[in-house]
Design a protein around this motif. Structure first.
Motif, PDB file in Angstrom:
ATOM      1  N   ASP A 152       0.831  -1.148   0.035  1.00 51.24           N
ATOM      2  CA  ASP A 152       0.002  -0.066  -0.275  1.00 51.24           C
ATOM      3  C   ASP A 152       0.846   0.975   0.190  1.00 51.24           C
ATOM      4  N   SER A 153       1.012   2.142  -0.987  1.00 56.08           N
ATOM      5  CA  SER A 153       1.997   3.075  -1.304  1.00 56.08           C
ATOM      6  C   SER A 153       1.779   4.166  -0.169  1.00 56.08           C
ATOM      7  N   SER A 154       0.596   4.332   0.373  1.00 59.37           N
ATOM      8  CA  SER A 154       0.606   5.437   1.573  1.00 59.37           C
ATOM      9  C   SER A 154       1.670   5.152   2.550  1.00 59.37           C
ATOM     10  N   SER A 155       2.037   3.621   2.809  1.00 55.33           N
ATOM     11  CA  SER A 155       3.051   3.420   3.817  1.00 55.33           C
ATOM     12  C   SER A 155       4.457   3.928   3.556  1.00 55.33           C
ATOM     13  N   ILE A 156       4.595   4.127   2.236  1.00 49.24           N
ATOM     14  CA  ILE A 156       6.019   4.846   1.928  1.00 49.24           C
ATOM     15  C   ILE A 156       6.221   6.146   1.715  1.00 49.24           C
ATOM     16  N   ALA A 157       4.959   6.867   1.930  1.00 52.11           N
ATOM     17  CA  ALA A 157       4.697   8.279   1.583  1.00 52.11           C
ATOM     18  C   ALA A 157       5.825   8.890   2.395  1.00 52.11           C
ATOM     19  N   PRO A 158       5.989   8.884   3.715  1.00 48.45           N
ATOM     20  CA  PRO A 158       7.030   9.765   4.347  1.00 48.45           C
ATOM     21  C   PRO A 158       8.696   9.445   3.754  1.00 48.45           C
ATOM     22  N   LEU A 159       8.865   8.179   2.855  1.00 52.22           N
ATOM     23  CA  LEU A 159      10.285   7.954   2.365  1.00 52.22           C
ATOM     24  C   LEU A 159      10.260   8.799   1.220  1.00 52.22           C
ATOM     25  N   ILE A 160       9.380   9.323   0.346  1.00 52.46           N
ATOM     26  CA  ILE A 160       9.340   9.729  -1.097  1.00 52.46           C
ATOM     27  C   ILE A 160       8.798  11.148  -1.018  1.00 52.46           C
ATOM     28  N   SER A 161       8.174  11.871  -0.007  1.00 47.76           N
ATOM     29  CA  SER A 161       7.463  12.876  -0.075  1.00 47.76           C
ATOM     30  C   SER A 161       8.427  14.113  -0.318  1.00 47.76           C
TER      31      SER A 161
END
Length: 252
Positions: free
Chosen positions: A171-180
């Protein structure tokens, strides 16, 4: 427009495909683009249209073959193969991302790529792949997604597997902090029932919230849906995305 690509042996079992300026010109701005197999992502119309619109520019395009997209296999069955792998606890995407990292390191070492001007882009399932690659590789400063799959459990092939933690991990939302902190542009149709317009919108908002800045460089462009299940991408959208990539990579 007919595009040709060449295959490069990056490591045992890792083939990197390339099109664009000759490799002996030294390191250049580059994009890794994922859609189908490595060759088809770069050469097969309409899936390669972002690459077509970059043709003639001093930008190199690279790709690798997505899992279950090897020659002789139907891309229509690929997500079903992924689902079967995931049901058995096999993470085929993790294996693929590791291969891409190996190929990226090789291309930088061989001076094919300017590591300060590097983008990743993807269409549909290739979009999901792009997000997770960027999460591993901060060298990808620019991220472009066309009709991106943002949540693996939403693919119809994964119905019945939603409860699996391995599926939830994509679920890409889980990696949002890593690419924001990157420059990100997403395109989606306003009624895409294949990957879910709502899911793409929610993902973009997670990115914005995670950025924690007044002006996050994150864009979501919603346009009228076309094609089966509203999941098509017209040439004009591919052209816009390619122009955005060129602008990003030209200015670094």
């Amino acid at each position: 427009m007919k595009i040709h690509c060449s295959a490069i042996h990056a490591a045992p079992g890792v083939t990197l495909y390339h099109t664009g300026p000759a490799l002996d010109h030294g390191p250049l701005p580059s994009v890794f683009y994922f859609s189908l197999s490595g060759p088809d992502s770069l050469t097969l119309d309409p899936f390669n249209q972002p690459i077509q619109f970059l043709s003639g520019k001093m930008i190199r395009a690279f790709s690798l073959t997505l899992p279950a997209h090897e020659e002789g296999l139907s891309p229509h069955d690929a997500l079903g193969v992924w689902a079967d792998d995931f049901s058995k606890g096999k993470d085929c995407l993790d294996e693929f991302l590791t291969q891409v990292q190996t190929a990226l390191d090789f291309a930088i070492r061989e001076r094919f790529i300017d590591p300060t001007r590097l983008a990743v882009a993807g269409l549909s399932r290739g979009g999901l792949t792009s997000f997770y690659l960027a999460a591993r590789e901060p060298r990808f400063r620019f991220i472009l997604g066309f009709a991106p799959l943002t949540k693996l459990s939403l693919a119809k092939e994964f119905h019945g597997l939603e409860h699996l933690p391995l599926v939830h991990s994509y679920d890409s939302s889980s990696i949002a902090p890593l690419i924001s902190d990157r420059h990100i542009r997403l395109y989606i149709g306003n009624r895409d029932t294949r990957v879910s317009t709502r899911a793409c919108f929610d993902f973009s908002m997670h990115l914005v919230d995670a950025a924690k800045t007044r002006t996050p460089q994150i864009e979501l462009i919603i346009s009228p849906s076309v094609g089966q299940m509203g999941h098509g991408t017209p040439p004009s959208i591919f052209q816009q995305g390619a122009a955005w990539l060129e602008e990003c990579l030209s200015h670094g």
